[in-house]
Scaffold this motif. Sequence first.
Motif, PDB file in Angstrom:
ATOM      1  N   LYS A 279       0.862  -1.185   0.000  1.00 37.15           N
ATOM      2  CA  LYS A 279       0.000   0.000   0.000  1.00 37.15           C
ATOM      3  C   LYS A 279       0.895   1.230   0.000  1.00 37.15           C
ATOM      4  CE  LYS A 279      -0.491  -1.050   4.898  1.00 37.15           C
ATOM      5  NZ  LYS A 279      -1.326  -1.562   5.938  1.00 37.15           N
ATOM      6  N   SER A 280       0.387   2.324  -0.518  1.00 39.03           N
ATOM      7  CA  SER A 280       1.178   3.551  -0.566  1.00 39.03           C
ATOM      8  C   SER A 280       0.707   4.499   0.516  1.00 39.03           C
ATOM      9  CB  SER A 280       1.055   4.212  -1.936  1.00 39.03           C
ATOM     10  OG  SER A 280       1.805   3.482  -2.870  1.00 39.03           O
ATOM     11  N   ILE A 281       1.566   4.707   1.496  1.00 39.38           N
ATOM     12  CA  ILE A 281       1.246   5.607   2.609  1.00 39.38           C
ATOM     13  C   ILE A 281       1.463   7.046   2.128  1.00 39.38           C
ATOM     14  CG2 ILE A 281       1.872   6.230   4.982  1.00 39.38           C
ATOM     15  CD1 ILE A 281       1.128   3.263   4.799  1.00 39.38           C
ATOM     16  N   THR A 481      -1.948  10.855   5.820  1.00 39.90           N
ATOM     17  CA  THR A 481      -3.226  11.470   5.457  1.00 39.90           C
ATOM     18  C   THR A 481      -4.132  10.453   4.782  1.00 39.90           C
ATOM     19  OG1 THR A 481      -2.313  12.251   3.371  1.00 39.90           O
ATOM     20  CG2 THR A 481      -2.223  13.776   5.226  1.00 39.90           C
ATOM     21  N   GLY A 482      -3.585   9.273   4.457  1.00 40.97           N
ATOM     22  CA  GLY A 482      -4.399   8.215   3.871  1.00 40.97           C
ATOM     23  C   GLY A 482      -3.532   7.234   3.104  1.00 40.97           C
ATOM     24  N   ASP A 486      -7.088   4.597  -1.883  1.00 40.26           N
ATOM     25  CA  ASP A 486      -7.729   3.503  -1.168  1.00 40.26           C
ATOM     26  C   ASP A 486      -8.292   3.973   0.178  1.00 40.26           C
ATOM     27  OD1 ASP A 486      -8.603   1.049  -0.347  1.00 40.26           O
ATOM     28  OD2 ASP A 486      -6.617   0.169  -0.071  1.00 40.26           O
ATOM     29  N   GLU A 487      -9.357   4.761   0.108  1.00 41.63           N
ATOM     30  CA  GLU A 487      -9.963   5.282   1.338  1.00 41.63           C
ATOM     31  C   GLU A 487     -10.476   4.166   2.225  1.00 41.63           C
ATOM     32  OE1 GLU A 487     -12.967   8.210   1.029  1.00 41.63           O
ATOM     33  OE2 GLU A 487     -11.561   9.758   0.396  1.00 41.63           O
ATOM     34  N   ALA A 488     -11.113   3.184   1.595  1.00 44.67           N
ATOM     35  CA  ALA A 488     -11.702   2.094   2.381  1.00 44.67           C
ATOM     36  C   ALA A 488     -10.595   1.290   3.064  1.00 44.67           C
ATOM     37  CB  ALA A 488     -12.538   1.197   1.472  1.00 44.67           C
ATOM     38  N   GLY A 489      -9.505   1.079   2.340  1.00 46.81           N
ATOM     39  CA  GLY A 489      -8.388   0.310   2.894  1.00 46.81           C
ATOM     40  C   GLY A 489      -7.771   1.003   4.090  1.00 46.81           C
ATOM     41  N   TYR A 490      -7.705   2.325   4.055  1.00 47.37           N
ATOM     42  CA  TYR A 490      -7.150   3.114   5.164  1.00 47.37           C
ATOM     43  C   TYR A 490      -7.987   2.900   6.418  1.00 47.37           C
ATOM     44  CZ  TYR A 490      -6.565   7.430   7.937  1.00 47.37           C
ATOM     45  OH  TYR A 490      -6.383   8.334   8.959  1.00 47.37           O
ATOM     46  N   LYS A 491      -9.293   3.014   6.236  1.00 46.25           N
ATOM     47  CA  LYS A 491     -10.201   2.863   7.373  1.00 46.25           C
ATOM     48  C   LYS A 491     -10.121   1.439   7.923  1.00 46.25           C
ATOM     49  CE  LYS A 491     -14.857   4.271   8.201  1.00 46.25           C
ATOM     50  NZ  LYS A 491     -15.340   2.946   8.500  1.00 46.25           N
ATOM     51  N   GLU A 492     -10.120   0.521   6.996  1.00 45.65           N
ATOM     52  CA  GLU A 492     -10.169  -0.892   7.397  1.00 45.65           C
ATOM     53  C   GLU A 492      -8.882  -1.337   8.092  1.00 45.65           C
ATOM     54  OE1 GLU A 492      -9.865  -5.058   7.001  1.00 45.65           O
ATOM     55  OE2 GLU A 492      -9.206  -4.066   5.147  1.00 45.65           O
TER      56      GLU A 492
END
Length: 642
Positions: A279-281, A481-482, A486-492
């Motif tokens: 994932k890319s932070i 900041t995310g 992948d907004e959903a992946g950040y939350k999850e």
Amino acid sequence: MPTPATLDALLVEERVFRPAPATVIEANVKPADLAEAYRLAEADPLAFWEKAALELEWHRKWDAVLDASNAPFHRWFPGARGNIVHNALDRHVHIWTKNKLALIWEGEAGDCRKFTYFELYREVNRLACALRALGVSRGDRVCLYLPPIPETVVAMLAAAKVGAVHVFVFAGYSAKFLRERLSDSRAKVLVTADGFYRGGRCINLKAVVDEALDGVAGDAAETVVVVRRTGADIDMREPRDLYYHDLLRQESPEAATEIMEAGDPLFWLPTSGTTGRPKSIVHGHGGYMVGAHHTFRTVFDIKPTDIHFCTADPGWITGHTYGVFGPLLTGASVFLYEGHPLYPQADRLPSIIERYGATIFYTTPTLIRMLMRYGPQYPKKRDLSTLRLLGSVGETLSPEAWMWFYKHIGRSNCPVLDTWWQTETGMAMLSPMPISVLKPGSVGKALPGVAAAVVDGQGHSVPPGQGGFLVLKTPWPGMLTGLAGDEAGYKEAYWDKIPGVYFAGDVARRDEDGYFWIQGRADDVLNIAGHRLGTAEIEAALCAHRFVAEAAVIGVPDKIKGEVAKAFVVADPAWVSALPDADALASQLREHVRRELGPIAVIRAVELRQSLPRTRSGKILRRVLKAEELGEPVPPLSGEEA
Ligand code: PRX
């Protein structure tokens, strides 16, 4: 804290260390300041971080310190404008730091280059102009695939200066990994080098780039800027490839700095997670800048005369925060080394400390264990008396390694700061301060403004001394900041595991004094020599090989690297007629993973199996394999697994 009587006993047993009086007298943050910082941060954390933000220059101040209305998508300093490069570089050319050394670099062969803040500023401006001429503007991505050389620092700053986002791919990653990051980010420009030196070898980086660019998504990396580091004969494809020095020759040493919103992205750093894909932070300009500056000034206790030697490659978060941005934001002099830490022999790092008079040495447990293996005679040969602070990050530093570091590198005279943090946190979160009582093996307390806790699976605090999940209960400015795209992946990944808190993915305990002790990862992520690598990523790479039907990967302890991977493979029967024996298959698979993921993916052993243990729903039971491997009792299966 322990009572005076027990403290005395612990001091004698070398289980705790009190700071030397001189350290306390000279510290930027003295005991009374630290107590006040904790008091303020507890009473009003936002006021605490606002005070930290006011230490920097802004083009426009914030409307609020934090906007948490869309949690967990926290926005730090909304309304504020500025650019991290203004604080890291531009402002220095108007003050006394102008002619101070910003960067000292040594190549593996011993060649040395030095840049004052003014010289670095001019070089960054030239590259910024060149990037603009190539059509790079605000919000565009610029991919950096660079070794530890001065141009790497220049490129990070130049991209930020024009408002572009740099996507850093560590130069040890494979062509495939680079291709995927280029395709994901649609980077307009790729900045790379012809090669670099490591372990006495000249590595041809451009060949990896050429391989990566074959088959990259349509418009990615239209231009490739190549730094001539080794002068090797490389393939330059026109009009795509341009030499850095040709490009900069005509450019002006003055360039305007783009004014960014505080939340605008500054860089992406890929890191492994529990899925098969990295994932890319994402980190932004404002909050990250405040976190990097504040923690570097206070934890590293930076002084105008310091030479800060951080062994991390700029391609990792440690290199970003404490190898480049933190030091430059505070006007410090930073030292960067290109090559292998043991080349040409085991005293290379002590020799650098001696020759450049390094005052702070920030490194990793893997490196400390490597030095330990070669023995104290190497550091003993060198004058290390300039050192005043030691730091460690990335893995658990055992009490034994802590003591060795303290005695043989620090000459029993420098505090050892074992700092805990992550690519995601952007800044140190748990760490002793130079004035703290130190406990070998512990990462100290949560820093002021950081609300860390150890909890059970439901989020309830566990009693002192008991293991649990390490979580962060409130946002902090250096936070990611995310995840890119992948907004959903950040939350999850971070906020849904235990609702309402940031889930770090580590297991830890906290003792009676509030000191944290990190026990390892809670998820299927390995830590190989301080580099994160998801077992799922290695399994995906293995399964891409034609002789692999199924694969499971676990971490096994390693004396130097802390942990390495072991693979259990169900092979496709076709291998029997193609290869002489199982050893040949194992070495082919090892080489394959190395090519797919890069040299950090170290597989120590490959074991062939008829089948793999799985849950009823088909998930691989890695913990069963691990228990078998370590000769431990196989844990009973949970209801879901049975
Ligand atoms: O497991 C923890 C370990 O490294 C992970 C973060 O890895 P990365 O994002 O690559 O960043 C490393 C450098 C900041 C953590 O989840 N880790 C980091 N620091 C420590 C540590 N484990 C033990 N002690 C530390 N000081």
